[in-house]
Scaffold this motif. Structure first.
Motif, PDB file in Angstrom:
ATOM      1  N   GLY A 181       0.848  -1.192   0.000  1.00 46.74           N
ATOM      2  CA  GLY A 181       0.000   0.000   0.000  1.00 46.74           C
ATOM      3  C   GLY A 181       0.885   1.243   0.000  1.00 46.74           C
ATOM      4  N   ALA A 182       0.648   2.106   0.965  1.00 49.83           N
ATOM      5  CA  ALA A 182       1.425   3.357   1.026  1.00 49.83           C
ATOM      6  C   ALA A 182       2.768   3.145   1.725  1.00 49.83           C
ATOM      7  CB  ALA A 182       0.619   4.420   1.770  1.00 49.83           C
ATOM      8  N   LEU A 183       2.933   1.984   2.356  1.00 50.31           N
ATOM      9  CA  LEU A 183       4.172   1.745   3.116  1.00 50.31           C
ATOM     10  C   LEU A 183       5.267   1.195   2.216  1.00 50.31           C
ATOM     11  CD1 LEU A 183       5.564   1.494   5.965  1.00 50.31           C
ATOM     12  CD2 LEU A 183       4.812  -0.889   5.902  1.00 50.31           C
ATOM     13  N   GLN A 184       6.371   1.924   2.116  1.00 48.07           N
ATOM     14  CA  GLN A 184       7.511   1.457   1.317  1.00 48.07           C
ATOM     15  C   GLN A 184       8.398   0.633   2.243  1.00 48.07           C
ATOM     16  OE1 GLN A 184       7.663   2.366  -2.083  1.00 48.07           O
ATOM     17  NE2 GLN A 184       9.179   0.739  -2.175  1.00 48.07           N
ATOM     18  N   ALA A 185       8.251  -0.691   2.185  1.00 48.24           N
ATOM     19  CA  ALA A 185       8.965  -1.565   3.133  1.00 48.24           C
ATOM     20  C   ALA A 185      10.455  -1.649   2.819  1.00 48.24           C
ATOM     21  CB  ALA A 185       8.340  -2.947   3.132  1.00 48.24           C
ATOM     22  N   THR A 186      10.784  -1.775   1.532  1.00 48.70           N
ATOM     23  CA  THR A 186      12.199  -1.684   1.124  1.00 48.70           C
ATOM     24  C   THR A 186      12.271  -0.733  -0.051  1.00 48.70           C
ATOM     25  OG1 THR A 186      11.935  -3.636  -0.299  1.00 48.70           O
ATOM     26  CG2 THR A 186      12.921  -3.997   1.857  1.00 48.70           C
ATOM     27  N   ASP A 187      13.316   0.086  -0.044  1.00 43.67           N
ATOM     28  CA  ASP A 187      13.389   1.164  -1.018  1.00 43.67           C
ATOM     29  C   ASP A 187      14.805   1.246  -1.593  1.00 43.67           C
ATOM     30  OD1 ASP A 187      12.860   3.359  -2.509  1.00 43.67           O
ATOM     31  OD2 ASP A 187      12.532   4.726  -0.832  1.00 43.67           O
ATOM     32  N   ASP A 188      14.955   0.669  -2.781  1.00 44.06           N
ATOM     33  CA  ASP A 188      16.247   0.780  -3.466  1.00 44.06           C
ATOM     34  C   ASP A 188      17.383   0.101  -2.703  1.00 44.06           C
ATOM     35  OD1 ASP A 188      16.663   1.701  -5.956  1.00 44.06           O
ATOM     36  OD2 ASP A 188      17.472   3.648  -5.356  1.00 44.06           O
ATOM     37  N   VAL A 189      17.124  -1.083  -2.194  1.00 46.35           N
ATOM     38  CA  VAL A 189      18.140  -1.737  -1.368  1.00 46.35           C
ATOM     39  C   VAL A 189      19.121  -2.529  -2.241  1.00 46.35           C
ATOM     40  CG1 VAL A 189      18.546  -3.432   0.448  1.00 46.35           C
ATOM     41  CG2 VAL A 189      16.578  -1.910   0.591  1.00 46.35           C
ATOM     42  N   SER A 190      20.380  -2.137  -2.148  1.00 45.17           N
ATOM     43  CA  SER A 190      21.439  -2.858  -2.864  1.00 45.17           C
ATOM     44  C   SER A 190      22.486  -3.288  -1.851  1.00 45.17           C
ATOM     45  CB  SER A 190      22.092  -1.961  -3.919  1.00 45.17           C
ATOM     46  OG  SER A 190      21.149  -1.591  -4.888  1.00 45.17           O
ATOM     47  N   ILE A 191      22.619  -4.581  -1.650  1.00 49.03           N
ATOM     48  CA  ILE A 191      23.657  -5.065  -0.735  1.00 49.03           C
ATOM     49  C   ILE A 191      24.383  -6.247  -1.375  1.00 49.03           C
ATOM     50  CG2 ILE A 191      22.659  -4.338   1.490  1.00 49.03           C
ATOM     51  CD1 ILE A 191      21.520  -7.175   1.696  1.00 49.03           C
ATOM     52  N   ASP A 192      25.614  -6.436  -0.954  1.00 45.90           N
ATOM     53  CA  ASP A 192      26.434  -7.551  -1.445  1.00 45.90           C
ATOM     54  C   ASP A 192      26.808  -8.454  -0.286  1.00 45.90           C
ATOM     55  OD1 ASP A 192      26.488  -6.574  -3.972  1.00 45.90           O
ATOM     56  OD2 ASP A 192      28.442  -5.589  -3.762  1.00 45.90           O
ATOM     57  N   LEU A 193      26.936  -9.725  -0.594  1.00 45.38           N
ATOM     58  CA  LEU A 193      27.488 -10.672   0.380  1.00 45.38           C
ATOM     59  C   LEU A 193      28.635 -11.375  -0.320  1.00 45.38           C
ATOM     60  CD1 LEU A 193      27.161 -12.038   3.183  1.00 45.38           C
ATOM     61  CD2 LEU A 193      25.729 -13.747   2.074  1.00 45.38           C
ATOM     62  N   ARG A 194      29.845 -11.126   0.203  1.00 43.49           N
ATOM     63  CA  ARG A 194      31.030 -11.692  -0.465  1.00 43.49           C
ATOM     64  C   ARG A 194      31.502 -12.962   0.223  1.00 43.49           C
ATOM     65  NH1 ARG A 194      33.503  -6.016   0.278  1.00 43.49           N
ATOM     66  NH2 ARG A 194      32.232  -4.797  -1.148  1.00 43.49           N
ATOM     67  N   ALA A 195      32.257 -13.746  -0.524  1.00 43.40           N
ATOM     68  CA  ALA A 195      32.755 -15.020   0.013  1.00 43.40           C
ATOM     69  C   ALA A 195      33.533 -14.775   1.306  1.00 43.40           C
ATOM     70  CB  ALA A 195      33.648 -15.697  -1.017  1.00 43.40           C
ATOM     71  N   GLY A 196      33.271 -15.605   2.289  1.00 39.31           N
ATOM     72  CA  GLY A 196      34.040 -15.567   3.530  1.00 39.31           C
ATOM     73  C   GLY A 196      33.639 -14.497   4.517  1.00 39.31           C
ATOM     74  N   GLU A 197      32.619 -13.725   4.227  1.00 42.25           N
ATOM     75  CA  GLU A 197      32.268 -12.634   5.152  1.00 42.25           C
ATOM     76  C   GLU A 197      30.940 -12.876   5.866  1.00 42.25           C
ATOM     77  OE1 GLU A 197      31.472  -8.721   3.670  1.00 42.25           O
ATOM     78  OE2 GLU A 197      29.884  -9.385   2.315  1.00 42.25           O
ATOM     79  N   ILE A 198      30.811 -12.134   6.964  1.00 43.14           N
ATOM     80  CA  ILE A 198      29.509 -12.024   7.618  1.00 43.14           C
ATOM     81  C   ILE A 198      29.068 -10.577   7.452  1.00 43.14           C
ATOM     82  CG2 ILE A 198      28.250 -12.072   9.803  1.00 43.14           C
ATOM     83  CD1 ILE A 198      29.991 -14.368  10.703  1.00 43.14           C
ATOM     84  N   HIS A 199      27.947 -10.414   6.790  1.00 38.22           N
ATOM     85  CA  HIS A 199      27.416  -9.084   6.520  1.00 38.22           C
ATOM     86  C   HIS A 199      26.135  -8.951   7.354  1.00 38.22           C
ATOM     87  CE1 HIS A 199      26.471  -5.837   3.259  1.00 38.22           C
ATOM     88  NE2 HIS A 199      26.023  -5.485   4.461  1.00 38.22           N
ATOM     89  N   ALA A 200      26.185  -8.069   8.332  1.00 41.06           N
ATOM     90  CA  ALA A 200      25.023  -7.928   9.222  1.00 41.06           C
ATOM     91  C   ALA A 200      24.105  -6.828   8.715  1.00 41.06           C
ATOM     92  CB  ALA A 200      25.491  -7.615  10.633  1.00 41.06           C
ATOM     93  N   ILE A 201      22.823  -7.086   8.839  1.00 39.73           N
ATOM     94  CA  ILE A 201      21.818  -6.059   8.536  1.00 39.73           C
ATOM     95  C   ILE A 201      21.193  -5.675   9.876  1.00 39.73           C
ATOM     96  CG2 ILE A 201      19.695  -5.511   7.270  1.00 39.73           C
ATOM     97  CD1 ILE A 201      21.810  -6.365   5.344  1.00 39.73           C
ATOM     98  N   ILE A 202      21.318  -4.418  10.228  1.00 45.57           N
ATOM     99  CA  ILE A 202      20.694  -3.966  11.476  1.00 45.57           C
ATOM    100  C   ILE A 202      19.719  -2.843  11.169  1.00 45.57           C
ATOM    101  CG2 ILE A 202      22.656  -4.673  12.901  1.00 45.57           C
ATOM    102  CD1 ILE A 202      23.414  -1.674  13.088  1.00 45.57           C
ATOM    103  N   GLY A 203      18.863  -2.613  12.104  1.00 49.68           N
ATOM    104  CA  GLY A 203      17.888  -1.543  11.924  1.00 49.68           C
ATOM    105  C   GLY A 203      16.809  -1.666  12.971  1.00 49.68           C
ATOM    106  N   PRO A 204      16.133  -0.572  13.256  1.00 48.06           N
ATOM    107  CA  PRO A 204      15.076  -0.631  14.268  1.00 48.06           C
ATOM    108  C   PRO A 204      13.905  -1.493  13.791  1.00 48.06           C
ATOM    109  CG  PRO A 204      15.069   1.501  13.168  1.00 48.06           C
ATOM    110  CD  PRO A 204      16.255   0.773  12.655  1.00 48.06           C
ATOM    111  N   ASN A 205      13.003  -1.822  14.692  1.00 46.97           N
ATOM    112  CA  ASN A 205      11.803  -2.577  14.308  1.00 46.97           C
ATOM    113  C   ASN A 205      11.053  -1.823  13.219  1.00 46.97           C
ATOM    114  OD1 ASN A 205      12.174  -4.706  16.056  1.00 46.97           O
ATOM    115  ND2 ASN A 205      11.161  -3.643  17.754  1.00 46.97           N
ATOM    116  N   GLY A 206      10.572  -2.571  12.226  1.00 45.78           N
ATOM    117  CA  GLY A 206       9.819  -1.942  11.146  1.00 45.78           C
ATOM    118  C   GLY A 206      10.704  -1.309  10.095  1.00 45.78           C
ATOM    119  N   ALA A 207      12.023  -1.592  10.165  1.00 44.03           N
ATOM    120  CA  ALA A 207      12.943  -0.981   9.190  1.00 44.03           C
ATOM    121  C   ALA A 207      12.861  -1.652   7.824  1.00 44.03           C
ATOM    122  CB  ALA A 207      14.366  -1.051   9.720  1.00 44.03           C
ATOM    123  N   GLY A 208      12.294  -2.863   7.784  1.00 41.47           N
ATOM    124  CA  GLY A 208      12.187  -3.566   6.504  1.00 41.47           C
ATOM    125  C   GLY A 208      13.103  -4.765   6.398  1.00 41.47           C
ATOM    126  N   LYS A 209      13.706  -5.172   7.517  1.00 39.13           N
ATOM    127  CA  LYS A 209      14.661  -6.291   7.482  1.00 39.13           C
ATOM    128  C   LYS A 209      13.972  -7.599   7.062  1.00 39.13           C
ATOM    129  CE  LYS A 209      15.917  -5.915  11.837  1.00 39.13           C
ATOM    130  NZ  LYS A 209      15.124  -4.803  12.379  1.00 39.13           N
TER     131      LYS A 209
END
Lengths: 249, 327
Positions: free
Chosen positions: A16-44
């Motif tokens: 609806g009017a809620l943009q849950a994710t907006d233009d999200v570009s992320i990479d996960l490279r070999a051998g890494e831990i990539h954390a996604i953080i954000g407050p509640n309702g951030a779209g995780k």
């Protein structure tokens, strides 16, 4: 730099009017831990659902090992090497711990159409399942009914099922939740060692674990990535402190 | 508490001993009752694969029961009238051979289950129940208007069909044949339940999102279960029609679909012998109470109510102290 194992490009999803994710570009490279953080309702959760195939994005793409998987189903993405754990345990609660792990082994071996022969007597499936349970430290619970496990043990079983798939990338949604201090420490050590096997996209609220584990952190606020960087960069980012940590600049 | 495998063997033994006693006591009607219980049990064993393992509450399984019945009725009717069945350019001779009728019933029901399943399994929960019910009603009303095969009056077959090496007119021999088929179906259920397919299907009932994330498609798993389930129920329909030497639209009725679910709930959902115990109790009550009052189903309703309220695992659950196969 090598090609990322998992990459999202300009992912968008609106409810609806809620943009849950907006233009999200992320990479996960070999051998890494990539954390996604954000407050509640951030779209995780929406982001994870888009990566894993639960939601079709309104726009943008998801690439796994260089292949565009945006139009594939959850099952097809799993077959191509995406292993995930759920924020709220999604396990067969009436089944034993071993049976849950065996399900992963059956999926990995692509043997669901075998209608004959006891699954528990299949040596290769059983070995794979038991190995995964042993790696997360719950092999001794193999014969327990899953519904009788503690919350923390269910988190461990979630990870074990994902391990049976030998995925190219892990998506882990709050694996520390409900583990307690000691359990969290054990899981942190375990995930630390797991990154060499397959990179991990980690969504986690336990900041101690995130700062201890993450090679990179992306901060999601109102569906947008406001910063991506190393632990130090994120800790020292004024924008992140203002938007997420709630501190005055 | 009694171990489930002992209960299973005791029930099977009962199905051997009772008809043998009836044979020596010259009580052929008891053998017929036991045969009826065995055939209803077979129909419910079929449904139990979809319902008990796959969690598919189908209120349309009478479709397959009826198709099996009409497969028998139509083939036997053309055999007894010596008039072949003409389907456009295709001319099919009627037959009185049970193996041929059974294969026809199995294939017809499986194909119907494939089509119905493909459409119904796009929905879940109450919508799935409603869409399967709708298919049942469709077949029911079609059979009523199918005047070529008796319409509302049904179709009578004069002589029971043949099975090589047996005299199926002898009640005990026909009973033995039906019991052998039931044992085969129980073997299929038992093997399926512990197979990789059964494991995945059972998980698809409990946590479909988990099944997807290990690379499996829950809908396809449920579809195959529905097809196997429909085929077995179809086979039971052919036997039921042979027992009564009569087929009619009531074989397609939604009440029959409901009764099959009731049998499973009474015996124990997902339990190997749940449908068998449910069917035995159903036929026993029908016979014993049916002679006293035409409202005997009220008492069955009371039993069902008590079991649903106080014994989630059905009669097997009460005897074993376990609500499900594992818990």
């Amino acid at each position: 730099m090598s090609e990322p194992v998992l990459a999202t490009r300009n992912l968008k999803k609106a409810f609806g009017a809620l943009q849950a994710t907006d233009d999200v570009s992320i990479d996960l490279r070999a051998g890494e831990i990539h954390a996604i953080i954000g407050p509640n309702g951030a779209g995780k959760s929406t982001l994870i659902a888009q990566i894993c195939g639960g939601y079709r994005p309104d726009a943008g793409t998801v690439h796994l090992a260089g292949v565009d998987v945006t139009s594939l189903s959850t099952a097809e993405r799993a077959q191509r090497g995406l292993g995930r754990t759920f924020q709220i345990s999604a396990l067969a609660m009436e089944d034993t711990v071993l049976e849950n792990a065996l399900l992963g082994a059956v999926g990995h071996a692509r043997k669901p159409w075998r209608l004959w022969g006891a699954v528990e007597r299949d040596r290769s499936l059983r070995d794979r399942a038991m190995e995964a349970l042993a790696r997360v430290g719950i092999a001794d619970l193999a014969d327990q009914i899953t519904a009788n496990l503690s919350h923390g043990q269910r988190r461990q079983l979630e990870v074990a099922v994902a391990l049976t798939l030998a995925p190219k990338a892990f998506i882990m949604d709050e694996p520390m939740a409900g583990l307690g201090a000691e359990g969290s420490k054990v899981m942190t050590t375990f995930l630390d060692g797991l990154r060499s096997e397959a990179p991990i996209l980690l969504v986690e609220h336990d900041m101690d674990a995130v700062f201890a584990l993450a090679d990179r952190i992306s901060v999601l606020v109102y569906g947008r990535v406001i910063a991506t960087g190393s632990v130090e960069e994120i800790r020292n980012s004024r924008e992140v402190r203002e938007a997420y940590l709630g501190e005055e600049a | 508490m009694i171990a489930e495998r002992w209960i299973n063997w005791i029930v099977l033994l009962g199905f051997v001993v009772l008809p043998l006693w009836a044979l020596f006591a010259d009580e052929p009607f008891t053998i017929t009752l036991a045969t009826r219980a065995v055939i209803l049990a077979l129909a419910a064993v079929g449904l139990n694969i979809a319902l008990g393992i796959g969690g598919l509450v189908s209120l349309g399984h009478a479709v397959f029961f009826g198709l099996g019945g009409y497969a028998m009725g139509i083939l036997a009717h053309h055999a007894q009238t010596y008039a072949p069945l003409e389907l456009g350019p295709l001319v099919i001779e009627g037959t009185k051979s049970m193996p041929i009728i059974w294969v026809t019933a199995l294939v017809t029901s499986a194909l119907a289950a494939l089509v119905i399943g493909l459409l119904s399994l796009r929905t879940t929960g109450v919508y799935f129940i409603m869409i399967t019910l709708a298919f049942g009603q469709m077949f029911f009303f079609f059979s009523i208007s199918w005047s070529a095969y008796g319409g509302e009056d049904g179709l009578s077959i004069y002589v029971r069909n043949d099975f090589p090496g047996l005299n199926t007119l002898q009640p005990i021999q026909f009973f033995g044949l039906c019991l052998a088929v039931l044992c085969l179906a129980l073997g299929i259920h038992s093997r399926l339940r512990t197979s990789p397919f059964g494991l995945a299907l059972n998980a698809a009932r409990q946590a479909p999102e988990r099944v997807e994330t290990v690379g499996l498609n829950p809908m396809r798993l449920k579809l195959l279960a529905f097809v196997i389930s429909g085929a077995l129920t179809g086979l039971s329909g052919a036997l039921f029609a042979d027992l009564n030497r009569f087929v009619s639209p009531t074989m397609f009725s939604w009440q029959l679909s409901g009764e099959l679910i009731v049998l499973i709930i009474i015996g124990g959902v997902g339990r190997l012998m749940g449908p068998v115990i449910g069917a035995a109790l159903f036929v026993a009550l029908e016979h014993l109470l049916g002679g006293l009052t035409e409202f005997w189903l009220v008492w069955l309703g009371v039993i069902l109510l008590l079991i649903v309220l106080f014994a989630r695992g059905g009669i097997i659950g009460i005897l074993t102290g376990k609500a499900g196969p594992n818990v």
